[in-house]
Design an enzyme around this catalytic site. Structure first.
Site, mmCIF file in Angstrom:
data_model
loop_
_atom_site.group_PDB
_atom_site.id
_atom_site.type_symbol
_atom_site.label_atom_id
_atom_site.label_comp_id
_atom_site.label_asym_id
_atom_site.label_seq_id
_atom_site.Cartn_x
_atom_site.Cartn_y
_atom_site.Cartn_z
ATOM 1 N N GLU A 1 10.089 -4.128 10.030
ATOM 2 C CA GLU A 1 10.244 -2.598 9.408
ATOM 3 C C GLU A 1 11.266 -1.723 10.115
ATOM 4 O OE1 GLU A 1 7.550 -1.188 7.049
ATOM 5 O OE2 GLU A 1 8.688 0.682 7.273
ATOM 6 N N ASP B 1 0.819 -1.258 0.082
ATOM 7 C CA ASP B 1 0.660 0.285 -0.135
ATOM 8 C C ASP B 1 1.142 1.278 -0.140
ATOM 9 O OD1 ASP B 1 1.081 0.465 2.752
ATOM 10 O OD2 ASP B 1 -1.030 -0.325 3.386
HETATM 11 O O1 KIV Z 1 3.282 -1.305 1.459
HETATM 12 C C1 KIV Z 1 4.601 -1.572 1.861
HETATM 13 O O2 KIV Z 1 5.535 -1.203 0.353
HETATM 14 C C2 KIV Z 1 5.682 -2.563 2.467
HETATM 15 C C3 KIV Z 1 6.607 -2.400 2.255
HETATM 16 C C4 KIV Z 1 7.451 -1.059 2.841
HETATM 17 C C5 KIV Z 1 7.182 -3.459 3.530
HETATM 18 O O3 KIV Z 1 4.622 -2.791 3.705
#
Ligand code: KIV
Length: 268
Positions: A185, A51
């Site tokens: 993260e 997202d």
């Molecule tokens: O939304 C995304 O791209 C993510 C990644 C940063 C892990 O959740």
């Protein structure tokens, strides 16, 4: 058989088993057919339809405005481009936090209507029942702990998360609930390494150091395509942003001075 149903080189059990085999996992985000196809042909293990598209595709300051229908649209595009890689789609904000029933219904749409092979959702201990409900419904789940961008306002921004005890509990909770992998993260390297040692499922780090079982990067960050913000953890593997700008500048000049289209671009 649609491409989503076709046998894949990378399955959920294979992705999960990579940790026991000591094989590092390479994951990237993608949001459209062309980039998915390029990443797939380059050999990534999984493509995450993140997202984060709310920021890098739609231009919002956070991922919060992204809707489930938008995720379904982008996931369909990616699924058509991914022949080998596992495709994991994000459940966007407020499509799973209300109740486990809501989560199952919406996660199911990502598999059923978009062709995703698994979903990702944010949160640890507080999402235990939700992860389990999806697994019980036959929907593979990738967890996401540490900095959870959908909690942007609650966390006060995109900040490194340092509460080792809470972070470990979160990762263990999603593993116990049945997740096949967990994104970690923006945590210090020692916490990323401790979480990786504490769980049997693969940890996929983004800003969590080299101790994780795999890594994920946002496509636009790694290609130098996103001008607004470059996170410290994002390595630029290319500078496509400058290359694209230069190409379009040359095109504008050639249109204006009449050198494009040339004879070879012209029908007779
Ligand atoms: O939304 C995304 O791209 C993510 C990644 C940063 C892990 O959740």
């Amino acid at each position: 058989m649609s491409s989503a149903d076709a046998p894949r080189s990378v399955t959920v059990p294979e992705f999960r088993a990579a940790k026991a085999r000591g094989v590092k996992l390479a994951v990237v985000t993608a949001y459209d057919y062309t980039s998915a196809r390029l990443c797939d042909e380059a050999g990534v293990d999984a493509i995450l339809v993140g997202d984060s598209l709310g920021m890098v595709v739609q231009g919002h300051p956070t991922s919060l405005p992204v809707t489930l229908d938008e995720m379904i649209y982008h996931t369909r595009c990616v699924v058509r481009g991914a022949r080998r890689a596992l495709v994991v789609a994000d459940l966007p904000f407020l499509t799973y936090q209300v109740s486990p029933r809501q989560a199952v219904r919406n996660a199911g749409r990502l598999l059923k209507e978009a062709g995703a092979h698994a979903v990702k959702l944010e949160g640890g201990v507080r999402m235990r029942a939700t992860v389990k409900a999806c697994i019980d419904a036959g929907i593979p789940v990738m967890g996401h702990v540490g900095l959870t961008p959908q909690a942007f306002h609650q966390l006060g921004g995109f900040k490194v998360q340092r509460d080792a005890v809470a972070l470990l509990a979160d990762a263990v909770a999603v593993e116990e609930a049945g997740a096949f992998a967990v994104v970690v993260e923006s945590v210090p390297v020692d916490i990323g390494t401790r979480i990786t040692a504490a769980v049997k499922i693969p940890t996929v780090g983004i800003g969590a150091g080299a101790g994780c079982d795999g890594q994920v990067l946002v496509f636009h960050d790694m290609m130098g395509l996103f001008p607004d913000f470059k996170p410290k953890f994002a390595k630029r593997y290319s500078d496509l942003g400058s290359a694209v700008k230069q190409a379009v500048e040359t095109y504008c000049k050639e249109v204006r001075d009449g050198s494009f289209p040339a004879t070879e671009h012209t029908f007779r």
